[in-house]
Design an enzyme around this catalytic site. Structure first.
Site, PDB file in Angstrom:
ATOM      1  N   GLU A  28      57.459 -27.820 -20.537  1.00  0.00           N
ATOM      2  CA  GLU A  28      57.071 -26.935 -21.647  1.00  0.00           C
ATOM      3  C   GLU A  28      57.329 -27.542 -23.024  1.00  0.00           C
ATOM      4  O   GLU A  28      57.981 -26.940 -23.871  1.00  0.00           O
ATOM      5  CB  GLU A  28      57.766 -25.571 -21.487  1.00  0.00           C
ATOM      6  CG  GLU A  28      57.410 -24.910 -20.161  1.00  0.00           C
ATOM      7  CD  GLU A  28      58.133 -23.604 -19.891  1.00  0.00           C
ATOM      8  OE1 GLU A  28      58.932 -23.165 -20.733  1.00  0.00           O
ATOM      9  OE2 GLU A  28      57.907 -23.025 -18.815  1.00  0.00           O
ATOM     10  N   ASN A  32      55.197 -30.904 -17.237  1.00  0.00           N
ATOM     11  CA  ASN A  32      54.840 -29.597 -16.678  1.00  0.00           C
ATOM     12  C   ASN A  32      54.727 -28.567 -17.797  1.00  0.00           C
ATOM     13  O   ASN A  32      55.541 -28.566 -18.722  1.00  0.00           O
ATOM     14  CB  ASN A  32      55.968 -29.195 -15.708  1.00  0.00           C
ATOM     15  CG  ASN A  32      55.651 -27.971 -14.875  1.00  0.00           C
ATOM     16  OD1 ASN A  32      54.553 -27.850 -14.332  1.00  0.00           O
ATOM     17  ND2 ASN A  32      56.603 -27.056 -14.764  1.00  0.00           N
ATOM     18  N   HIS A  35      50.884 -19.404 -14.168  1.00  0.00           N
ATOM     19  CA  HIS A  35      51.370 -18.014 -14.140  1.00  0.00           C
ATOM     20  C   HIS A  35      50.225 -17.175 -14.701  1.00  0.00           C
ATOM     21  O   HIS A  35      49.998 -17.156 -15.910  1.00  0.00           O
ATOM     22  CB  HIS A  35      52.613 -17.851 -15.025  1.00  0.00           C
ATOM     23  CG  HIS A  35      53.817 -18.564 -14.491  1.00  0.00           C
ATOM     24  ND1 HIS A  35      54.435 -18.191 -13.315  1.00  0.00           N
ATOM     25  CD2 HIS A  35      54.514 -19.622 -14.954  1.00  0.00           C
ATOM     26  CE1 HIS A  35      55.467 -18.996 -13.088  1.00  0.00           C
ATOM     27  NE2 HIS A  35      55.530 -19.880 -14.061  1.00  0.00           N
ATOM     28  N   GLU A  93      53.669 -23.595 -10.351  1.00  0.00           N
ATOM     29  CA  GLU A  93      54.429 -22.332 -10.387  1.00  0.00           C
ATOM     30  C   GLU A  93      53.503 -21.125 -10.264  1.00  0.00           C
ATOM     31  O   GLU A  93      53.666 -20.122 -10.952  1.00  0.00           O
ATOM     32  CB  GLU A  93      55.217 -22.231 -11.706  1.00  0.00           C
ATOM     33  CG  GLU A  93      56.118 -23.396 -11.990  1.00  0.00           C
ATOM     34  CD  GLU A  93      56.951 -23.233 -13.259  1.00  0.00           C
ATOM     35  OE1 GLU A  93      57.058 -22.115 -13.784  1.00  0.00           O
ATOM     36  OE2 GLU A  93      57.504 -24.249 -13.719  1.00  0.00           O
ATOM     37  N   ASP A 140      51.667 -17.770  -9.690  1.00  0.00           N
ATOM     38  CA  ASP A 140      51.754 -16.386  -9.231  1.00  0.00           C
ATOM     39  C   ASP A 140      50.682 -15.589  -9.954  1.00  0.00           C
ATOM     40  O   ASP A 140      50.166 -16.019 -10.983  1.00  0.00           O
ATOM     41  CB  ASP A 140      53.158 -15.758  -9.375  1.00  0.00           C
ATOM     42  CG  ASP A 140      53.855 -16.042 -10.688  1.00  0.00           C
ATOM     43  OD1 ASP A 140      53.164 -16.301 -11.691  1.00  0.00           O
ATOM     44  OD2 ASP A 140      55.102 -16.000 -10.719  1.00  0.00           O
TER      45      ASP A 140
HETATM   46  O1  9MR Z   1      62.216 -18.421 -11.995  1.00  0.00           O
HETATM   47  C1  9MR Z   1      63.098 -18.725 -13.050  1.00  0.00           C
HETATM   48  C2  9MR Z   1      63.922 -17.485 -13.379  1.00  0.00           C
HETATM   49  O2  9MR Z   1      64.761 -17.136 -12.305  1.00  0.00           O
HETATM   50  C3  9MR Z   1      64.747 -17.748 -14.639  1.00  0.00           C
HETATM   51  O3  9MR Z   1      65.433 -16.560 -15.011  1.00  0.00           O
HETATM   52  C4  9MR Z   1      63.786 -18.164 -15.743  1.00  0.00           C
HETATM   53  C5  9MR Z   1      64.450 -18.264 -17.114  1.00  0.00           C
HETATM   54  O4  9MR Z   1      64.883 -19.457 -17.525  1.00  0.00           O
HETATM   55  O5  9MR Z   1      63.160 -19.376 -15.351  1.00  0.00           O
HETATM   56  C6  9MR Z   1      62.315 -19.133 -14.273  1.00  0.00           C
HETATM   57  O6  9MR Z   1      61.516 -20.249 -13.981  1.00  0.00           O
HETATM   58  C7  9MR Z   1      60.668 -20.709 -15.026  1.00  0.00           C
HETATM   59  C8  9MR Z   1      60.433 -22.169 -14.803  1.00  0.00           C
HETATM   60  O7  9MR Z   1      61.646 -22.850 -14.735  1.00  0.00           O
HETATM   61  C9  9MR Z   1      59.576 -22.783 -15.896  1.00  0.00           C
HETATM   62  N1  9MR Z   1      58.357 -22.043 -16.070  1.00  0.00           N
HETATM   63  C10 9MR Z   1      58.475 -20.617 -16.202  1.00  0.00           C
HETATM   64  C11 9MR Z   1      59.294 -20.051 -15.038  1.00  0.00           C
HETATM   65  C12 9MR Z   1      59.323 -18.541 -15.121  1.00  0.00           C
HETATM   66  O8  9MR Z   1      60.048 -18.147 -16.262  1.00  0.00           O
END
Ligand code: 9MR
Length: 640
Positions: free
Chosen positions: A319, A362, A397, A426, A428
């Protein structure tokens, strides 16, 4: 506690087919594992988190004659807490319900969990800020799945801002047992042969029936949180793999490939990383930059080195694009201190320490043309410099209405000329199309639409067998998804399997679209609307994640006036010494406690009824009370 569902599972196997439905339906009744009604004159095991006083009270009762009163609080995070270490089982999704009432005044209450692994504490939010007063009882209900092995586990109630006394009553914790997994349906991994299909795992997915479902359907896993900086190097040069090692061992034992996520991110990174030798936040000095890049190199050498060839793909940086910036680069502390050199260093070191691994950049929303094009430009530039980037990860997402297949196709097509790999990292598909919707159970028409999205997206992915080298879903089943608390607390259902691990229409969309069942005629449950604002603006402030020394939050502003704003300025004050280190969706200044945010170029116009959200990272020490007053263009807003 868990003997009952196991017995039931055994019973189902032994019963003739005709009786299965009845038994399965009966099993939908929740099993209650804990209650506290405070009717016996005691605190029923509840205790304060610090020196506050917790005592049985008859001054208020939600039912019967007794409740629990907490008084003498000296910080908002103090409140009644209960040890649930021996109650909660890893992998089970519990529903926790508690009634709360202030003794005096008003505040926002939250329901949270503190857990400790190897002495390191982490805090999970079960229910976010919910307005409570002394005038009535308010219910907080949320879902919680323990994902890691812990030596300390307590549920607690806290408030957002004040230290007033409050009551709790009629606490109940229950769960609906998973059903046995369906063994007679095709495995996703056997049907999709163009690329491996994976699932993100938190730890809850490797135990009980979840583990069977995971290994039946998937070729690979991504630890969702366990490899991030806050989990692996919480303090400088102290590396811990207590969260990740069990996941890695499981993957190995089942022959699952592992995507490593993630070596560098602006989120879930402890504040010490960006603190200079002088104890001050780092700035763009040569000295700070050198120290930051040293820390980065040390982190990658240790974490990627620890797993060696067990991890075949790394999300090296995550990101880094912000399309609202003129140059498209996110103003993270990484960037403001080290410029692009943090990305160059990260890839160089990752290649040195894991020469076998494919190295990825990513990001999310890569289907948005402006973001996609900035990412493309960056990868093209870095590759021309010789930075060893092997692939682009598209998070995907998405929701049932967004984006289109054509936009998603354009996203993949854009990167093909670069000759690099692409992965869906990732995925969903939320059933929600707006923040104000909330369904108690997923409506049939949404699930059907979702099935078609999965069908069409997978059909598209399969058109790129040479470019797309894996597709990962961000979770295993709907009982454990990050979307239950993002962007608001509500039950989402974004994955292929439902909360009881049964195949949804979405699964058939991927595996055999001719078997998608459902009807578009099914009525959709009506969505709940937010309470009306009284001013010309409404603000919602949330803490979306926190870790020792830091947290991520966002502020949603809605223009409830009757005319559009052509630019806006949002103001608030922190009361706990919080300090913003970076912010997106606007530009910020902070002077002492006072924060001012002005719009970004792209979200300055706020139509009547329109909303926008700014996100930020901040440091905190001691406590993290939510600000209670906000202004928009100088006018006070209603705070939800
Ligand atoms: O799934 C992850 C969640 O449990 C955490 O609370 C969140 C916050 O930092 O991060 C989530 O995973 C993220 C991923 O690492 C990067 N892309 C977005 C995902 C969803 O927030």
């Amino acid at each position: 506690m868990r003997a009952l569902p196991r017995l039931l599972a055994a019973l189902i196997v032994a019963l003739p087919l005709a009786t299965i439905a009845a038994v399965a339906n009966a099993a939908e009744d929740p099993i209650t594992v804990l209650t506290s009604d405070f009717e016996d004159g005691t605190a029923q095991g509840w205790a304060g988190r610090a020196a506050e006083t917790v005592a049985h009270s008859t001054a208020q009762a939600h039912s019967g004659t007794g409740s629990l009163l907490v008084s003498g609080r000296t910080a908002a995070w103090q409140g009644p807490s209960l040890d649930v270490l021996d109650v909660f089982e890893k992998g089970t999704a519990y529903t926790i319900s508690v009634w709360v009432r202030m003794a005096d005044g008003s505040d926002n209450a939250r329901l949270s969990v503190e857990r400790r692994t190897g002495g390191t504490a982490a805090y999970d939010q079960v229910v976010g800020n919910t307005a409570v007063t002394s005038g009535s009882w308010v219910n907080l209900t949320g879902r919680y799945t323990l994902a890691t092995d812990v030596e300390f586990l307590r549920v607690y109630v806290e408030t957002a801002s004040t230290t007033g006394s409050f009551h709790i009553d009629d606490v109940a914790v229950s769960y609906v047992p998973a059903l046995p997994i369906q063994t007679g349906i095709p495995s996703v991994k056997d049907v999709i042969t163009e690329f491996p299909v994976g699932a993100a795992i938190t730890g809850a997915e490797i135990v009980t029936e979840h583990g069977q479902l995971l290994s039946k359907h998937f070729d690979s896993v991504t630890p969702g949180n366990a490899l991030k900086w806050d989990a692996t190097e919480p303090t400088e040069n102290t590396f811990t793999y207590a969260q990740a090692d069990p996941l890695m061992a499981y993957a190995k034992s089942k022959g699952l490939a592992v995507r490593g996520h993630t070596l560098v991110w602006h989120n879930q990174t402890p504040s010490w990383v960006f603190t200079g030798a002088d104890g001050q936040p780092m700035t763009a000095t040569a000295e700070d930059k050198a120290l930051l890049l040293d820390r980065l190199e040390n982190h990658i050498r240790n974490v990627a080195g620890h797993y060696g060839t067990d991890i075949g793909v790394w999300d090296v940086v995550n990101e880094v694009i912000d399309e609202s910036r003129p140059d498209g680069l996110r103003r993270s502390s990484w960037y403001t201190v080290a410029g692009l050199d943090y990305i160059r260093t990260a890839f160089r070191v990752a290649r040195e320490v894991a020469p076998h691994a494919k190295l990825y950049i990513n990001d999310y929303n890569t289907n948005v043309p402006a973001k996609r094009d900035f990412l493309f430009g960056l990868v093209q530039q870095l590759k021309a410099e010789g930075v060893p980037i092997d692939g682009v990860g598209h998070q995907v997402h998405i929701n049932i209405n967004w984006p289109t297949i054509a936009e998603t196709k354009a996203m993949f097509d854009k990167f093909v000329p670069l000759g690099i790999d692409q992965q869906v990292t990732e995925m969903d598909v939320s059933i929600y199309t707006g923040d104000s919707e909330s369904f108690p159970a997923p409506p049939a028409d949404r699930l059907l639409k979702q099935a078609y999205v999965y069908r069409d997206m997978f059909a598209l992915f399969r058109q790129y067998p040479g470019e797309i080298t894996s597709v990962t879903l961000w979770g295993l089943a709907d009982d454990n998804t990050w979307l239950d608390t993002f962007p608001v607390t509500r039950k989402d259902a974004p994955l292929l399997f439902d909360t009881r691990l049964q195949a949804k229409s979405a699964y058939w969309g991927v595996v055999d679209p001719s078997k998608i069942t459902g009807s578009t005629a099914s009525p959709s449950a009506s969505s709940s609307s937010p309470p009306p604002g009284t001013g010309t603006c409404v603000v919602t402030y949330r803490v979306t994640g926190s870790w020792p020394g830091g947290f991520q939050g966002d502020v949603k502003i809605t223009n409830t006036g009757s005319t559009a704003l052509s630019s806006w300025r949002l103001g608030w004050s922190f009361t706990g010494g919080q300090q913003i280190s970076q912010l997106w969706g606007g530009a910020h200044t902070q002077s002492g406690a006072a924060v001012t945010v002005t719009n970004a170029a792209w979200n300055g116009t706020l139509a009547a009824g329109g909303s926008t959200t700014v996100g930020f990272l901040a440091g905190w020490t001691g406590g993290n009370p939510a600000p209670t007053a906000f202004t928009l263009n100088g006018t006070a807003c209603t705070v939800l």
